[in-house]
Motif scaffolding. Structure first.
Motif, PDB file in Angstrom:
ATOM      1  N   SER A 165       2.363   4.652  -1.812  1.00 47.24           N
ATOM      2  CA  SER A 165       1.811   4.532  -3.173  1.00 47.24           C
ATOM      3  C   SER A 165       0.482   3.787  -3.140  1.00 47.24           C
ATOM      4  N   PRO A 166      -0.438   4.123  -4.053  1.00 52.51           N
ATOM      5  CA  PRO A 166      -1.696   3.357  -4.157  1.00 52.51           C
ATOM      6  C   PRO A 166      -1.485   1.957  -4.764  1.00 52.51           C
ATOM      7  N   ILE A 167      -0.304   1.721  -5.312  1.00 48.03           N
ATOM      8  CA  ILE A 167       0.001   0.382  -5.871  1.00 48.03           C
ATOM      9  C   ILE A 167       0.508  -0.480  -4.716  1.00 48.03           C
ATOM     10  N   VAL A 168      -0.268  -1.468  -4.350  1.00 43.04           N
ATOM     11  CA  VAL A 168       0.025  -2.258  -3.135  1.00 43.04           C
ATOM     12  C   VAL A 168       0.355  -3.700  -3.523  1.00 43.04           C
ATOM     13  N   PRO A 169       1.603  -4.122  -3.311  1.00 48.53           N
ATOM     14  CA  PRO A 169       1.967  -5.512  -3.640  1.00 48.53           C
ATOM     15  C   PRO A 169       1.320  -6.498  -2.693  1.00 48.53           C
ATOM     16  N   ASP A 170       1.157  -7.745  -3.123  1.00 50.77           N
ATOM     17  CA  ASP A 170       0.590  -8.766  -2.229  1.00 50.77           C
ATOM     18  C   ASP A 170       1.548  -9.085  -1.088  1.00 50.77           C
ATOM     19  N   PHE A 171       2.819  -9.185  -1.443  1.00 48.58           N
ATOM     20  CA  PHE A 171       3.842  -9.556  -0.459  1.00 48.58           C
ATOM     21  C   PHE A 171       5.021  -8.589  -0.552  1.00 48.58           C
ATOM     22  N   VAL A 172       5.721  -8.442   0.571  1.00 42.94           N
ATOM     23  CA  VAL A 172       6.930  -7.611   0.620  1.00 42.94           C
ATOM     24  C   VAL A 172       8.010  -8.358   1.397  1.00 42.94           C
ATOM     25  N   THR A 173       9.235  -8.299   0.903  1.00 42.33           N
ATOM     26  CA  THR A 173      10.365  -8.763   1.711  1.00 42.33           C
ATOM     27  C   THR A 173      11.552  -7.873   1.390  1.00 42.33           C
ATOM     28  N   GLN A 174      12.550  -7.864   2.256  1.00 38.26           N
ATOM     29  CA  GLN A 174      13.674  -6.964   2.062  1.00 38.26           C
ATOM     30  C   GLN A 174      14.452  -7.324   0.805  1.00 38.26           C
TER      31      GLN A 174
END
Ligand SMILES: O=C(O)[C@H](O)[C@H](O)COP(=O)(O)O
Ligand SMILES: [Mg+2]
Length: 303
Positions: free
Chosen positions: A280-289
Motif C-alpha cells: 500500500s502507498p500508506i506507510v506507517p512510521d512503525f510496525v510490530t506484530q
C-alpha cells in the motif's frame, strides 16, 4: 519506509518518546469479544507510566457507555471520556456541524449504540432497531409513507441489514436531494474472533450504488473523528502515536492528524500489504506484530 520494531530497546524508545497513545479497538485490542494476547499487560504498563490513553473505534454498533462495559468485562482500564466511537462522531456531526434542527429526524441503518448516541445528542430517529424495520417481509413501496421530517440518513455497521431498511433509506436519499447521507465509517471488513466479516463500508455500498451518491464519512480517517477527540482531550500531536490495524482508516487518520503511527498485524493488515510489489502507498512510521510485543520492555538492561 516503516521501522519494524524488534528489540526491547525499540519498544522502550517509543514508550519514552510518546506521551499520548491513541488506540484503535477492533483488531488491536480484541477481535470480536476475544481479547488479544498481551493487551491488558501493555495498557497497564502505559497506565503505570502515567501515559495519556485514548480509544478511537470506527465500530458504530456500541455507544461510548456500552464500550465502557466491554472494556470492564475484558479487564481493560478505560474511562468513558477516553472512548470515542464513530456512532458518537456521527451524532456530534449532525448536532454540531450540520446543526440538524430539533424538528428534523434521521433514518438509521445501524444498531443500538448508534441510536443511543443520537438520543444523547437530542436527535430524533426512525429505523435502526425498530422491529417494523427489522423484517424479512417483502418491502411494499405502495404501503410506505415518507416521513417529511427525515433530513438525514446515517448508515453504520448493521448485522440485521435487510431490503426494507435499504429501500426506506433509498427513498429518503432519492426523493429528497437535500437529505444528508452520512456513513459512520467505510471499513470494508470487520475482524471478528473467527475471521473477516463484511464491515460498515459493505453495508452502505448498496445505498451508494442505488442513490448514485457517496456519503460523508465521520469515522477514521476523517478529521471529524479527530475533532471530537480534540474537543475533549488536549494532546501534543508531536508526542502522540496512533496504533491501528487498518492502513486506510487508522494509519491514514494518524497521518491526517499529524500523529506518528504504529501498525499492528493482529487485525486486517497483513505483512504482504506493507511489503513487496503490491504494498500500500500508506506507510506507517512503525510496525510490530502485536501490541503485546511491548511486554519486551521488561527485558531492557539497566544502564
Ligand atoms: O465494519 C466496521 O464497522 C469496522 O470494521 C470495525 O468496526 C472497525 O472498528 P475499529 O477497528 O475502528 O475499532
Ligand atoms: Mg481496527
Amino acid at each position: 519506509m516503516s521501522i519494524h520494531l524488534s528489540t526491547p530497546e525499540d519498544y522502550k524508545a517509543l514508550l519514552d518518546k510518546f506521551e499520548t497513545w491513541i488506540f484503535d479497538c477492533d483488531g488491536v485490542l480484541w477481535r470480536g469479544d476475544e481479547l488479544i494476547d498481551g493487551v491488558v499487560e501493555v495498557l497497564h504498563i502505559l497506565r503505570c507510566l502515567k501515559k495519556q490513553v485514548v480509544f478511537v473505534t470506527n465500530n458504530a454498533t456500541k455507544s461510548r457507555k456500552s464500550y465502557k462495559t466491554k472494556f470492564d468485562q475484558l479487564g481493560i482500564e478505560a474511562h468513558v471520556d477516553e472512548i470515542f466511537g464513530s456512532a458518537y462522531a456521527s451524532a456530534v456531526y449532525l448536532s454540531s456541524v450540520i446543526k440538524l434542527p430539533k424538528t428534523k429526524k434521521v433514518y438509521v441503518i445501524g444498531m443500538g449504540g448508534l441510536e443511543e448516541e443520537l438520543r444523547d445528542e437530542g436527535i430524533s430517529y426512525l429505523g435502526g432497531t425498530n422491529p417494523a424495520d427489522n423484517t424479512l417481509e417483502p418491502f411494499s413501496l405502495a404501503n410506505f409513507t415518507l416521513d417529511p421530517d427525515v433530513a438525514a440518513v446515517v448508515c453504520g455497521l448493521d448485522t440485521q441489514i435487510n431490503y426494507t431498511k435499504l429501500s426506506k433509506a433509498f427513498q429518503y436519499l432519492s426523493r429528497n436531494p437535500g437529505c444528508h447521507f452520512i456513513a459512520t465509517n467505510e471499513d470494508s471488513t470487520y475482524p471478528s474472533a473467527d475471521g473477516l466479516l463484511p464491515g460498515a463500508g459493505s453495508i452502505s455500498a448498496p445505498l451508494r450504488c442505488a442513490a448514485g451518491r457517496d456519503p460523508i464519512c465521520t469515522g477514521k480517517p476523517s478529521n471529524t473523528m479527530l475533532d471530537c477527540v480534540k474537543a475533549k482531550i488536549n494532546f501534543d500531536a508531536e508526542r502522540t502515536i496512533m496504533i491501528g490495524d487498518r492502513l486506510n482508516t487508522d494509519i491514514l487518520f494518524g497521518q491526517n492528524g499529524g500523529l506518528s503511527t504504529l501498525l499492528v498485524l493482529t487485525g486486517i493488515t497483513e505483512e504482504a500489504d506493507i511489503t513487496g510489489p503490491y504494498a500500500s502507498p500508506i506507510v506507517p512510521d512503525f510496525v510490530t506484530q502485536a501490541l503485546g510485543d511491548f511486554r519486551a520492555v521488561d527485558k531492557v538492561k539497566a544502564p
